[in-house]
Design a protein around this motif. Structure first.
Motif, short mmCIF file in Angstrom:
data_model
loop_
_atom_site.label_atom_id
_atom_site.label_comp_id
_atom_site.label_asym_id
_atom_site.label_seq_id
_atom_site.Cartn_x
_atom_site.Cartn_y
_atom_site.Cartn_z
N ASP A 240 87.30 82.46 8.90
CA ASP A 240 86.23 81.69 9.52
C ASP A 240 85.12 81.49 8.48
OD1 ASP A 240 83.99 80.79 10.91
OD2 ASP A 240 84.28 82.13 12.61
N CYS A 241 84.89 80.24 8.09
CA CYS A 241 83.91 79.93 7.04
C CYS A 241 82.49 80.30 7.44
CB CYS A 241 83.97 78.45 6.68
SG CYS A 241 85.56 77.96 6.00
N SER A 242 82.13 80.07 8.71
CA SER A 242 80.77 80.39 9.17
C SER A 242 80.51 81.88 9.09
CB SER A 242 80.59 79.94 10.63
OG SER A 242 80.73 78.56 10.73
N MET A 243 81.50 82.67 9.51
CA MET A 243 81.32 84.11 9.50
C MET A 243 81.24 84.63 8.06
SD MET A 243 83.26 86.73 12.03
CE MET A 243 84.70 87.11 11.06
N ALA A 244 82.10 84.10 7.18
CA ALA A 244 82.10 84.51 5.77
C ALA A 244 80.75 84.19 5.12
CB ALA A 244 83.24 83.83 5.03
N ALA A 245 80.21 82.99 5.43
CA ALA A 245 78.92 82.58 4.85
C ALA A 245 77.80 83.50 5.33
CB ALA A 245 78.62 81.13 5.23
N GLU A 246 77.80 83.83 6.62
CA GLU A 246 76.77 84.71 7.16
C GLU A 246 76.87 86.11 6.57
OE1 GLU A 246 76.47 84.61 11.47
OE2 GLU A 246 76.72 82.43 11.42
N GLN A 247 78.09 86.62 6.42
CA GLN A 247 78.28 87.95 5.85
C GLN A 247 77.78 87.99 4.41
OE1 GLN A 247 82.46 88.73 6.47
NE2 GLN A 247 82.12 89.59 8.50
N LEU A 248 78.07 86.94 3.62
CA LEU A 248 77.62 86.91 2.24
C LEU A 248 76.10 86.84 2.16
CD1 LEU A 248 78.49 86.81 -0.77
CD2 LEU A 248 78.37 84.33 -0.58
N LYS A 249 75.52 85.95 2.99
CA LYS A 249 74.06 85.76 2.96
C LYS A 249 73.33 87.04 3.38
CE LYS A 249 70.65 82.26 3.85
NZ LYS A 249 70.07 82.05 2.54
N ASN A 250 73.93 87.83 4.27
CA ASN A 250 73.29 89.06 4.75
C ASN A 250 73.73 90.31 3.99
OD1 ASN A 250 71.83 87.68 6.75
ND2 ASN A 250 73.61 87.69 8.08
N ASN A 251 74.62 90.16 3.01
CA ASN A 251 75.08 91.29 2.23
C ASN A 251 73.91 91.86 1.42
OD1 ASN A 251 76.10 92.84 0.01
ND2 ASN A 251 78.10 91.90 0.30
N PRO A 252 73.63 93.15 1.56
CA PRO A 252 72.48 93.74 0.86
C PRO A 252 72.50 93.54 -0.66
CG PRO A 252 73.47 95.32 2.40
CD PRO A 252 74.35 94.12 2.38
N ARG A 253 73.69 93.47 -1.26
CA ARG A 253 73.79 93.31 -2.71
C ARG A 253 73.41 91.91 -3.17
NH1 ARG A 253 79.37 95.06 -4.92
NH2 ARG A 253 78.24 94.81 -6.87
N HIS A 254 73.60 90.90 -2.28
CA HIS A 254 73.38 89.51 -2.68
C HIS A 254 72.21 88.83 -1.97
CE1 HIS A 254 77.24 90.01 -4.60
NE2 HIS A 254 77.86 90.15 -3.46
N LYS A 255 71.70 89.47 -0.94
CA LYS A 255 70.68 88.85 -0.08
C LYS A 255 69.49 88.25 -0.85
CE LYS A 255 68.28 89.74 4.19
NZ LYS A 255 68.69 90.12 5.50
N ALA A 256 68.92 89.01 -1.77
CA ALA A 256 67.74 88.54 -2.53
C ALA A 256 68.07 87.32 -3.38
CB ALA A 256 67.20 89.66 -3.40
N TYR A 257 69.28 87.27 -3.90
CA TYR A 257 69.69 86.16 -4.76
C TYR A 257 69.94 84.88 -3.95
CZ TYR A 257 70.40 89.79 -8.25
OH TYR A 257 70.21 90.83 -9.11
N LEU A 258 70.43 85.05 -2.72
CA LEU A 258 70.82 83.90 -1.90
C LEU A 258 69.70 83.40 -0.99
CD1 LEU A 258 74.44 85.03 -1.00
CD2 LEU A 258 73.77 83.21 -2.58
N GLU A 259 68.50 83.90 -1.19
CA GLU A 259 67.35 83.49 -0.37
C GLU A 259 67.18 81.97 -0.35
OE1 GLU A 259 64.57 85.09 2.20
OE2 GLU A 259 65.76 86.32 0.83
N GLY A 260 67.32 81.33 -1.50
CA GLY A 260 67.09 79.89 -1.61
C GLY A 260 68.32 79.03 -1.36
N VAL A 261 69.42 79.63 -0.91
CA VAL A 261 70.65 78.88 -0.65
C VAL A 261 70.84 78.81 0.86
CG1 VAL A 261 73.15 78.77 -1.04
CG2 VAL A 261 71.66 79.73 -2.80
#
Length: 167
Positions: A48-69
């Motif tokens: 599920d693309c929506s779920m994968a996108a949400e998991q990545l955006k909320n992942n603690p390791r990547h969250k700060a980097y993906l703020e502007g995406v």
């Protein structure tokens, strides 16, 4: 007191081999451009693309980097990855995404389920906001009045004819 690093996203894309999301970014107060590769682990053509996108955006390791995406952009990238894993060419995946993000004016939206209707409304809202002229925009004019030409005689309808009868 620790200082919080902020990152400015410049570009976001995908790599097919190995499947991953790639972010080009700059650190807040530095000129150097950096690249961050975020592997799409456990992602397949059935995911599920929506779920994968949400998991990545909320992942603690990547969250700060993906703020502007935007979440929408991440969903699109996962959709392209999913299409590739399913054997589609990049052009086919992009065409499919474009069709999903376009509204057919002939479509009867009364026959759509709630989820599909909400999706169409989101697309219409985004299109409206994109095309809307705001006060600060160049070329903005307030209170535009347009005269429409009357090329042919207007037909009258039965319901708009004055009648002496009160109902």
């Amino acid at each position: 007191a620790s200082t919080v690093m902020t990152y400015v996203a410049k570009k976001c894309g995908i790599c097919f081999q190995p499947p991953s999301i790639i972010l080009i970014y700059k650190e807040d107060n530095k000129d150097k451009t950096r690249q961050r590769i975020m592997p799409a682990r456990n992602f397949s053509k059935f995911s599920d693309c929506s779920m994968a996108a949400e998991q990545l955006k909320n992942n603690p390791r990547h969250k700060a980097y993906l703020e502007g995406v935007s979440l929408r952009q991440l969903k699109k990238l996962y959709g392209l990855l999913k299409g590739h894993l399913g054997g589609e060419s990049l052009a086919e995946s992009l065409e499919k995404f474009q069709q999903e993000e376009t509204i057919d004016p002939e479509e009867d939206m009364n026959k759509l389920d709630d989820r599909e209707l909400a999706k169409r409304k989101r697309i219409m809202d985004e299109l409206f906001e994109k095309n809307r002229k705001k006060k600060d925009d160049p070329g903005f004019t307030y209170d535009i009045q347009v005269e429409f030409p009357q090329d042919e005689q207007l037909e009258s309808c039965g319901w708009d004819v004055e009648s002496g009868e009160e109902i």
